[in-house]
Design a protein around this motif. Structure first.
Motif, PDB file in Angstrom:
ATOM      1  N   GLU A 169     -21.588  -4.023  -1.718  1.00 38.24           N
ATOM      2  CA  GLU A 169     -20.983  -4.063  -3.064  1.00 38.24           C
ATOM      3  C   GLU A 169     -21.930  -3.385  -4.061  1.00 38.24           C
ATOM      4  O   GLU A 169     -23.087  -3.789  -4.186  1.00 38.24           O
ATOM      5  CB  GLU A 169     -20.742  -5.527  -3.444  1.00 38.24           C
ATOM      6  CG  GLU A 169     -19.960  -5.709  -4.735  1.00 38.24           C
ATOM      7  CD  GLU A 169     -19.634  -7.200  -4.983  1.00 38.24           C
ATOM      8  OE1 GLU A 169     -19.187  -7.899  -4.043  1.00 38.24           O
ATOM      9  OE2 GLU A 169     -19.854  -7.654  -6.111  1.00 38.24           O
TER      10      GLU A 169
ATOM     11  N   ASN B   7     -21.419  -7.541  -8.632  1.00 37.13           N
ATOM     12  CA  ASN B   7     -20.938  -8.374  -9.733  1.00 37.13           C
ATOM     13  C   ASN B   7     -21.790  -9.638  -9.902  1.00 37.13           C
ATOM     14  O   ASN B   7     -22.444  -9.841 -10.930  1.00 37.13           O
ATOM     15  CB  ASN B   7     -19.460  -8.697  -9.443  1.00 37.13           C
ATOM     16  CG  ASN B   7     -18.783  -9.475 -10.550  1.00 37.13           C
ATOM     17  OD1 ASN B   7     -19.419  -9.998 -11.441  1.00 37.13           O
ATOM     18  ND2 ASN B   7     -17.467  -9.554 -10.488  1.00 37.13           N
TER      19      ASN B   7
ATOM     20  N   ALA C 241     -16.030  -1.446  -6.834  1.00 38.62           N
ATOM     21  CA  ALA C 241     -15.173  -1.763  -7.991  1.00 38.62           C
ATOM     22  C   ALA C 241     -15.729  -1.111  -9.251  1.00 38.62           C
ATOM     23  O   ALA C 241     -14.998  -0.548 -10.057  1.00 38.62           O
ATOM     24  CB  ALA C 241     -15.072  -3.276  -8.164  1.00 38.62           C
ATOM     25  N   ARG C 242     -17.078  -1.171  -9.403  1.00 37.55           N
ATOM     26  CA  ARG C 242     -17.734  -0.579 -10.582  1.00 37.55           C
ATOM     27  C   ARG C 242     -18.697   0.522 -10.162  1.00 37.55           C
ATOM     28  O   ARG C 242     -19.809   0.633 -10.668  1.00 37.55           O
ATOM     29  CB  ARG C 242     -18.470  -1.681 -11.357  1.00 37.55           C
ATOM     30  CG  ARG C 242     -17.541  -2.738 -11.937  1.00 37.55           C
ATOM     31  CD  ARG C 242     -18.280  -3.802 -12.739  1.00 37.55           C
ATOM     32  NE  ARG C 242     -17.350  -4.793 -13.265  1.00 37.55           N
ATOM     33  CZ  ARG C 242     -16.882  -5.831 -12.564  1.00 37.55           C
ATOM     34  NH1 ARG C 242     -17.263  -6.019 -11.302  1.00 37.55           N
ATOM     35  NH2 ARG C 242     -16.016  -6.672 -13.111  1.00 37.55           N
TER      36      ARG C 242
ATOM     37  N   ASN D 237      -9.810  -3.720  -1.080  1.00 41.17           N
ATOM     38  CA  ASN D 237     -10.809  -4.260  -0.149  1.00 41.17           C
ATOM     39  C   ASN D 237     -10.139  -4.813   1.103  1.00 41.17           C
ATOM     40  O   ASN D 237     -10.585  -4.573   2.230  1.00 41.17           O
ATOM     41  CB  ASN D 237     -11.606  -5.388  -0.816  1.00 41.17           C
ATOM     42  CG  ASN D 237     -12.712  -4.873  -1.724  1.00 41.17           C
ATOM     43  OD1 ASN D 237     -13.163  -3.735  -1.609  1.00 41.17           O
ATOM     44  ND2 ASN D 237     -13.164  -5.730  -2.636  1.00 41.17           N
TER      45      ASN D 237
ATOM     46  N   MET E 224     -13.646   1.461  -2.150  1.00 39.09           N
ATOM     47  CA  MET E 224     -12.653   1.042  -3.138  1.00 39.09           C
ATOM     48  C   MET E 224     -13.311   1.110  -4.510  1.00 39.09           C
ATOM     49  O   MET E 224     -14.446   0.652  -4.675  1.00 39.09           O
ATOM     50  CB  MET E 224     -12.202  -0.399  -2.847  1.00 39.09           C
ATOM     51  CG  MET E 224     -11.120  -0.924  -3.784  1.00 39.09           C
ATOM     52  SD  MET E 224     -11.680  -1.406  -5.432  1.00 39.09           S
ATOM     53  CE  MET E 224     -12.645  -2.868  -5.066  1.00 39.09           C
TER      54      MET E 224
ATOM     55  N   GLU F 122     -11.728 -13.591  -3.147  1.00 36.30           N
ATOM     56  CA  GLU F 122     -10.521 -12.998  -2.563  1.00 36.30           C
ATOM     57  C   GLU F 122      -9.770 -14.045  -1.729  1.00 36.30           C
ATOM     58  O   GLU F 122      -9.026 -13.722  -0.809  1.00 36.30           O
ATOM     59  CB  GLU F 122     -10.877 -11.696  -1.822  1.00 36.30           C
ATOM     60  CG  GLU F 122     -11.481 -10.700  -2.822  1.00 36.30           C
ATOM     61  CD  GLU F 122     -11.702  -9.264  -2.356  1.00 36.30           C
ATOM     62  OE1 GLU F 122     -11.270  -8.913  -1.251  1.00 36.30           O
ATOM     63  OE2 GLU F 122     -12.322  -8.509  -3.127  1.00 36.30           O
TER      64      GLU F 122
ATOM     65  N   CYS G 142     -12.279   0.553  -8.899  1.00 40.11           N
ATOM     66  CA  CYS G 142     -11.239   0.055  -9.812  1.00 40.11           C
ATOM     67  C   CYS G 142     -11.098   0.963 -11.021  1.00 40.11           C
ATOM     68  O   CYS G 142     -12.088   1.341 -11.652  1.00 40.11           O
ATOM     69  CB  CYS G 142     -11.594  -1.354 -10.294  1.00 40.11           C
ATOM     70  SG  CYS G 142     -11.535  -2.571  -8.978  1.00 40.11           S
TER      71      CYS G 142
ATOM     72  N   SER H  11      -6.429   0.369  -8.599  1.00 37.91           N
ATOM     73  CA  SER H  11      -7.676   0.752  -7.940  1.00 37.91           C
ATOM     74  C   SER H  11      -7.345   1.858  -6.954  1.00 37.91           C
ATOM     75  O   SER H  11      -6.176   2.061  -6.616  1.00 37.91           O
ATOM     76  CB  SER H  11      -8.260  -0.447  -7.179  1.00 37.91           C
ATOM     77  OG  SER H  11      -8.571  -1.503  -8.075  1.00 37.91           O
TER      78      SER H  11
ATOM     79  N   ASP I  72     -17.442  -1.800  -1.450  1.00 41.73           N
ATOM     80  CA  ASP I  72     -16.712  -2.367  -2.581  1.00 41.73           C
ATOM     81  C   ASP I  72     -17.379  -1.790  -3.827  1.00 41.73           C
ATOM     82  O   ASP I  72     -18.359  -2.333  -4.337  1.00 41.73           O
ATOM     83  CB  ASP I  72     -16.784  -3.900  -2.553  1.00 41.73           C
ATOM     84  CG  ASP I  72     -16.121  -4.531  -3.777  1.00 41.73           C
ATOM     85  OD1 ASP I  72     -15.768  -3.792  -4.723  1.00 41.73           O
ATOM     86  OD2 ASP I  72     -15.960  -5.766  -3.785  1.00 41.73           O
TER      87      ASP I  72
ATOM     88  N   SER J 260      -4.595  -3.533  -6.907  1.00 40.71           N
ATOM     89  CA  SER J 260      -5.788  -4.287  -7.326  1.00 40.71           C
ATOM     90  C   SER J 260      -6.966  -3.957  -6.420  1.00 40.71           C
ATOM     91  O   SER J 260      -6.792  -3.489  -5.291  1.00 40.71           O
ATOM     92  CB  SER J 260      -5.512  -5.796  -7.256  1.00 40.71           C
ATOM     93  OG  SER J 260      -5.387  -6.186  -5.899  1.00 40.71           O
ATOM     94  N   GLY J 261      -8.155  -4.263  -6.931  1.00 43.23           N
ATOM     95  CA  GLY J 261      -9.347  -4.096  -6.119  1.00 43.23           C
ATOM     96  C   GLY J 261      -9.314  -4.992  -4.891  1.00 43.23           C
ATOM     97  O   GLY J 261      -9.748  -4.615  -3.803  1.00 43.23           O
ATOM     98  N   THR J 262      -8.785  -6.182  -5.079  1.00 41.66           N
ATOM     99  CA  THR J 262      -8.698  -7.120  -3.957  1.00 41.66           C
ATOM    100  C   THR J 262      -7.845  -6.520  -2.840  1.00 41.66           C
ATOM    101  O   THR J 262      -8.225  -6.562  -1.666  1.00 41.66           O
ATOM    102  CB  THR J 262      -8.095  -8.457  -4.445  1.00 41.66           C
ATOM    103  OG1 THR J 262      -8.972  -8.999  -5.435  1.00 41.66           O
ATOM    104  CG2 THR J 262      -7.924  -9.441  -3.305  1.00 41.66           C
TER     105      THR J 262
ATOM    106  N   HIS K   8     -17.924 -10.221  -3.534  1.00 39.41           N
ATOM    107  CA  HIS K   8     -16.561 -10.484  -4.006  1.00 39.41           C
ATOM    108  C   HIS K   8     -15.628 -10.782  -2.852  1.00 39.41           C
ATOM    109  O   HIS K   8     -14.775 -11.673  -2.944  1.00 39.41           O
ATOM    110  CB  HIS K   8     -16.053  -9.275  -4.805  1.00 39.41           C
ATOM    111  CG  HIS K   8     -14.867  -9.581  -5.651  1.00 39.41           C
ATOM    112  ND1 HIS K   8     -13.584  -9.583  -5.161  1.00 39.41           N
ATOM    113  CD2 HIS K   8     -14.764  -9.936  -6.958  1.00 39.41           C
ATOM    114  CE1 HIS K   8     -12.747  -9.904  -6.142  1.00 39.41           C
ATOM    115  NE2 HIS K   8     -13.433 -10.132  -7.232  1.00 39.41           N
TER     116      HIS K   8
ATOM    117  N   LYS L 226     -11.225  -1.621 -14.604  1.00 42.00           N
ATOM    118  CA  LYS L 226     -12.383  -2.363 -15.141  1.00 42.00           C
ATOM    119  C   LYS L 226     -12.993  -1.501 -16.249  1.00 42.00           C
ATOM    120  O   LYS L 226     -12.294  -1.187 -17.209  1.00 42.00           O
ATOM    121  CB  LYS L 226     -13.330  -2.720 -14.002  1.00 42.00           C
ATOM    122  CG  LYS L 226     -12.653  -3.679 -13.029  1.00 42.00           C
ATOM    123  CD  LYS L 226     -13.573  -4.394 -12.105  1.00 42.00           C
ATOM    124  CE  LYS L 226     -12.877  -5.570 -11.440  1.00 42.00           C
ATOM    125  NZ  LYS L 226     -11.706  -5.219 -10.605  1.00 42.00           N
TER     126      LYS L 226
END
Ligand SMILES: Cc1ncc(COP(=O)(O)O)c(C=O)c1O
Length: 354
Positions: free
Chosen positions: A139, A143, A174-175, A66, A198, A92, A200, A211, A172, A61-63, A87, A203
């Motif tokens: 980030e 988000n 993620a996106r 991170n 990191m 988290e 993902c 991730s 981070d 996972s992304g969590t 995030h 997503k």
């Protein structure tokens, strides 16, 4: 009869398509804790190359990605400087404190990226009575700032502050592919200079799970140890990597469609009474808007309840559209590959009617 739901709660809700399921079923696998899964090796190599980093590690996972990064860049008792809506702070579960003994040192910002001078002012001096600053986290896209994206002009001054103080910086991302598409650049361009990144697969890119944490070989060697310690060492994980490879190869090319649909949604909402948002701030696939004054939120509202967003979401859901709650007056829509133009038209019809 109630219409089938169009699910805009998150870009994590996508279903793996037939090609992904076929690739998963046919994946060549081995024990990845022994380093023997060929499909996983391929994904980690391609993922690192896409980000312009030396190495990568698959994480569930992304969590977890991170949290592994936070753990390996710091020591217990350190502060982590990050945006107040990030995030790592909000979603988290306090893991940085629980798993690594870290304290978040949060900074406000308008768009998700604190000013370099504000970051520098928060770096603790090396004295005997202050917690050390251990890490800066950025980030991108952001988000909770509504998918805002940051190019090199915004990132480089923060990296320069970090270098001046000898601090590592974790991204981070993620996106990060959404950010790259929105800015007309590459993920590698946005990932350059960070000590770890990191991103993902699960997503907007459309994989069911996973991730990648990227960095240099030494960072990723240590990350592999921390992943096992956090319970994330997986065995025949090539089944997941096979889907991740397709997501990595084919996912980025279609994110532009998600962004276009988010733009249409934002422009429509901005024209309607009761929705508060500035469509100019919608840069990728996330639309956050205020509904505090929306008539549907008020008309249906229990006078005792101080949560118009929840009331409005219930009305949306009843009409077949799912979105998510990001505070008592704000809701979030996220576009993704399972929302096509027909589904978007249905969403527009519902918000206009409500
Ligand atoms: C910016 C950001 N970072 C990290 C994550 C965590 O990813 P995961 O849900 O895979 O743990 C998310 C998930 O929504 C996210 O939006």
């Amino acid at each position: 009869m109630r219409a089938a739901a169009v699910d805009l709660r998150s870009d994590t809700v996508t279903q793996p398509d037939a090609a992904m399921r076929r690739a998963m079923a046919g994946a060549e696998v081995g024990d990845d804790v022994y380093g023997e899964d060929p499909t996983m090796h391929r994904l980690e190599e391609e993922g690192a190359a896409a980000l312009g980093h030396e190495a990568a590690l698959f994480v569930p996972s992304g969590t977890m990605g991170n949290q592994i990064a936070l753990h390996l860049h710091t020591s217990p008792g350190c502060e982590v400087i990050c945006d107040a809506r990030s995030h790592v702070v909000h979603y988290e579960l306090g893991a940085m404190a629980v798993l690594s003994g870290l304290l978040p040192r949060v900074l406000p910002s308008d768009d998700g990226l604190p000013a370099p001078a504000a970051i520098e002012a928060r770096i603790a001096p090396e004295v005997s009575y202050r917690a050390r600053t251990g890490l800066i986290v950025v980030e991108n896209s952001h988000n909770m700032a509504g998918g805002r994206v940051f190019g090199r002009d915004r990132l480089d001054p923060i990296l320069a502050v970090a270098r001046r103080h000898g601090l590592p910086v974790h991204l981070d991302g993620a996106r990060i592919f959404n950010a790259a598409v929105a800015l007309g650049t590459t993920a590698a361009e946005l990932a350059s200079g960070f000590d770890s990144v990191m991103f993902c697969l699960s997503k907007g890119l459309g994989a069911p799970v996973g991730s990648l944490l990227c960095g240099d070989a030494a960072v990723i060697r240590e990350a592999r140890r921390v992943r096992k310690m956090f319970g994330g060492g997986m065995r025949q994980a090539g089944i997941l990597a096979a889907a991740g490879l397709l997501a990595l190869q084919e996912g980025p090319g279609r994110l532009i469609d998600d962004h276009e649909r988010a733009r249409v949604l934002a422009d429509t909402l901005a024209e309607l009474p009761g929705f508060e948002l500035d469509p100019a701030t919608v840069e990728s696939n996330i639309v956050i808007c205020g509904v505090g004054e929306h008539p549907a939120a008020h008309a249906l509202r229990d006078p005792e309840a101080a949560d118009p967003a929840a009331t409005f979401l219930a009305a949306l859901s009843e009409a077949g559209v799912l979105a998510s709650h990001v505070g008592p007056e704000h809701i979030r829509f996220v576009t993704h590959r399972d929302v096509d133009d027909v589904a978007l038209d249905a969403v527009l019809e519902v918000v206009e009617r409500l």
